[in-house]
Design a protein around this motif. Structure first.
Motif, PDB file in Angstrom:
ATOM      1  N   ASP A 134       0.824  -1.204   0.000  1.00 30.45           N
ATOM      2  CA  ASP A 134       0.000   0.000   0.000  1.00 30.45           C
ATOM      3  C   ASP A 134       0.865   1.265   0.000  1.00 30.45           C
ATOM      4  OD1 ASP A 134      -2.325  -1.498   0.022  1.00 30.45           O
ATOM      5  OD2 ASP A 134      -2.500  -1.482   2.212  1.00 30.45           O
ATOM      6  N   LEU A 135       1.926   1.252   0.808  1.00 28.23           N
ATOM      7  CA  LEU A 135       2.818   2.408   0.864  1.00 28.23           C
ATOM      8  C   LEU A 135       3.532   2.613  -0.467  1.00 28.23           C
ATOM      9  CD1 LEU A 135       4.297   1.755   4.420  1.00 28.23           C
ATOM     10  CD2 LEU A 135       2.767   3.625   3.791  1.00 28.23           C
ATOM     11  N   ASN A 136       3.961   1.522  -1.081  1.00 34.18           N
ATOM     12  CA  ASN A 136       4.647   1.631  -2.370  1.00 34.18           C
ATOM     13  C   ASN A 136       3.711   2.134  -3.465  1.00 34.18           C
ATOM     14  OD1 ASN A 136       7.308   0.831  -1.671  1.00 34.18           O
ATOM     15  ND2 ASN A 136       6.635  -1.292  -1.538  1.00 34.18           N
ATOM     16  N   SER A 137       2.436   1.805  -3.349  1.00 26.54           N
ATOM     17  CA  SER A 137       1.453   2.310  -4.305  1.00 26.54           C
ATOM     18  C   SER A 137       1.367   3.833  -4.241  1.00 26.54           C
ATOM     19  CB  SER A 137       0.079   1.687  -4.025  1.00 26.54           C
ATOM     20  OG  SER A 137      -0.897   2.222  -4.889  1.00 26.54           O
ATOM     21  N   VAL A 138       1.417   4.384  -3.048  1.00 20.87           N
ATOM     22  CA  VAL A 138       1.390   5.840  -2.896  1.00 20.87           C
ATOM     23  C   VAL A 138       2.641   6.465  -3.496  1.00 20.87           C
ATOM     24  CG1 VAL A 138       1.253   7.758  -1.269  1.00 20.87           C
ATOM     25  CG2 VAL A 138      -0.004   5.657  -0.807  1.00 20.87           C
ATOM     26  N   GLU A 144       9.156  12.954   6.817  1.00 18.08           N
ATOM     27  CA  GLU A 144      10.416  13.082   6.084  1.00 18.08           C
ATOM     28  C   GLU A 144      10.241  12.754   4.608  1.00 18.08           C
ATOM     29  OE1 GLU A 144      13.621  12.120   9.688  1.00 18.08           O
ATOM     30  OE2 GLU A 144      12.753  10.475   8.511  1.00 18.08           O
ATOM     31  N   MET A 145       9.381  11.783   4.300  1.00 19.92           N
ATOM     32  CA  MET A 145       9.116  11.473   2.896  1.00 19.92           C
ATOM     33  C   MET A 145       8.391  12.620   2.211  1.00 19.92           C
ATOM     34  SD  MET A 145      10.484   8.796   1.755  1.00 19.92           S
ATOM     35  CE  MET A 145       9.663   9.041   0.184  1.00 19.92           C
ATOM     36  N   ILE A 146       7.460  13.247   2.906  1.00 20.54           N
ATOM     37  CA  ILE A 146       6.784  14.426   2.351  1.00 20.54           C
ATOM     38  C   ILE A 146       7.794  15.546   2.156  1.00 20.54           C
ATOM     39  CG2 ILE A 146       5.037  16.181   2.785  1.00 20.54           C
ATOM     40  CD1 ILE A 146       3.852  13.467   2.119  1.00 20.54           C
ATOM     41  N   GLY A 147       8.688  15.695   3.122  1.00 20.27           N
ATOM     42  CA  GLY A 147       9.750  16.702   2.990  1.00 20.27           C
ATOM     43  C   GLY A 147      10.646  16.418   1.802  1.00 20.27           C
ATOM     44  N   ILE A 179       0.184  17.439  -2.471  1.00 17.18           N
ATOM     45  CA  ILE A 179       0.825  17.102  -1.197  1.00 17.18           C
ATOM     46  C   ILE A 179      -0.225  16.711  -0.167  1.00 17.18           C
ATOM     47  CG2 ILE A 179       2.071  18.071   0.775  1.00 17.18           C
ATOM     48  CD1 ILE A 179       3.906  17.295  -1.480  1.00 17.18           C
ATOM     49  N   MET A 180      -1.324  17.442  -0.125  1.00 16.07           N
ATOM     50  CA  MET A 180      -2.396  17.101   0.819  1.00 16.07           C
ATOM     51  C   MET A 180      -2.989  15.732   0.501  1.00 16.07           C
ATOM     52  SD  MET A 180      -4.073  17.996   3.478  1.00 16.07           S
ATOM     53  CE  MET A 180      -3.634  19.750   3.610  1.00 16.07           C
ATOM     54  N   HIS A 181      -3.173  15.466  -0.780  1.00 16.95           N
ATOM     55  CA  HIS A 181      -3.705  14.162  -1.198  1.00 16.95           C
ATOM     56  C   HIS A 181      -2.779  13.028  -0.768  1.00 16.95           C
ATOM     57  CE1 HIS A 181      -5.093  10.890  -3.726  1.00 16.95           C
ATOM     58  NE2 HIS A 181      -3.928  10.861  -4.350  1.00 16.95           N
ATOM     59  N   ARG A 189      -3.447   9.989   1.908  1.00 15.72           N
ATOM     60  CA  ARG A 189      -3.302   8.573   1.542  1.00 15.72           C
ATOM     61  C   ARG A 189      -2.457   7.834   2.577  1.00 15.72           C
ATOM     62  NH1 ARG A 189      -4.089   5.129  -0.637  1.00 15.72           N
ATOM     63  NH2 ARG A 189      -3.028   4.682  -2.606  1.00 15.72           N
ATOM     64  N   PHE A 190      -1.353   8.447   2.994  1.00 16.27           N
ATOM     65  CA  PHE A 190      -0.528   7.830   4.035  1.00 16.27           C
ATOM     66  C   PHE A 190      -1.316   7.696   5.341  1.00 16.27           C
ATOM     67  CE2 PHE A 190       3.392   9.330   1.634  1.00 16.27           C
ATOM     68  CZ  PHE A 190       3.797   8.045   1.313  1.00 16.27           C
TER      69      PHE A 190
END
Length: 271
Positions: free
Chosen positions: A156-160, A211-214, A237-239, A243-244
């Protein structure tokens, strides 16, 4: 070209804080190569070209008498000077195509995630000029893919993250072509017989979702997206953040995930 972004102080600070952490695997590979070619000779000088905020400059310091970090961006150099804790490291604003050092005076010319911005022929001419006999060139970057590993949520994380990369790729410029080819063009252009190109070098880092968003913010591709349409960029970014949140729930801001990356490196030695 998106290089103007690196001259922005706000972006330079984001870049320093959130760009992919330094790869110890790559640093150790470069140092092993240089020391092997030196054949016991003391390493006196390294020049880190396109050093940015000095993220890869400082790890070189314990292994050389002197390390010089160069970058064309005065704001990146300003941040690097604020971060520097090593007495044998200095920084200068300088283009990669005109290295401010003497002929045959350098043991290592090092470039991390930057050579695709250079005028390659002129940079390589300068590299050959400044390298000592048995001096080395080391150039590396990371592949723009990464695999998350966390409990049973990895897929799921890799899909994002696939969605993140798909969106960022819409805002690349020509400089990214060399990165996508893993510096094949650079390897072919180096006028030295003793050279090698290594791909698929594994590295693992631990990152949180913030940190990933950063890291997404620290990408020049996202910054180009933001310049074109700030509202859509912030909505994206909000989307992604939402999702996360859907996947991790209360753990979103605190969990540290294993992130598996791959780097590639071009090494060469002047004889």
């Amino acid at each position: 070209m998106a290089f103007h972004l690196y001259k922005n102080m706000a972006f330079s600070l984001i870049y320093q804080k959130y760009m992919v952490p330094v790869s110890n695997e790559i640093t150790n590979m470069v140092l092993s190569y240089v020391k092997g070619k030196a054949n016991g000779r003391p390493l006196e000088m390294a020049v880190d070209v396109g050093c940015g905020t000095g993220r890869y400059t400082l790890p070189l310091a314990p292994h050389f008498k002197e390390v010089l970090g160069l970058d064309i961006s005065d704001t990146q150099i300003s941040v690097a000077k604020q971060m520097s804790l090593a007495k044998n490291v200095s920084y200068m604003v300088s283009p990669a195509e005109t290295l401010p050092v003497k002929d045959a005076s350098v043991d290592l010319v090092h470039v991390a995630v930057a050579v695709h911005w250079f005028k390659l022929d002129k940079f390589l001419d300068e590299t050959i000029r400044v390298l000592k006999t048995n001096g080395c060139l080391a150039v590396h970057a990371f592949e723009p893919v990464a695999e998350f590993e966390y409990k049973n949520l990895s897929d799921d994380l890799n899909s994002v993250m696939s969605e993140v990369w798909e969106t960022l790729y819409q805002h690349v410029d020509n400089s990214t072509d060399d990165m996508l080819s893993r510096y094949q063009h650079l390897y072919e252009a180096i006028p030295l017989k003793d050279k090698e190109r290594i791909t698929g070098i594994p590295a693992k880092v631990q990152l949180t979702i913030p940190e990933m968003i950063g890291f997404t913010h620290s990408s020049y591709m996202f910054q180009r997206f933001k310049e074109k349409d700030e509202k859509r960029a912030e909505q994206f970014i909000m989307h992604i953040s939402n999702r996360f949140q859907e996947i991790l729930g209360e753990e979103t801001d605190s969990v540290r995930m294993n992130v598996h990356m791959k780097h590639y490196c071009v090494l060469a030695c002047k004889h």
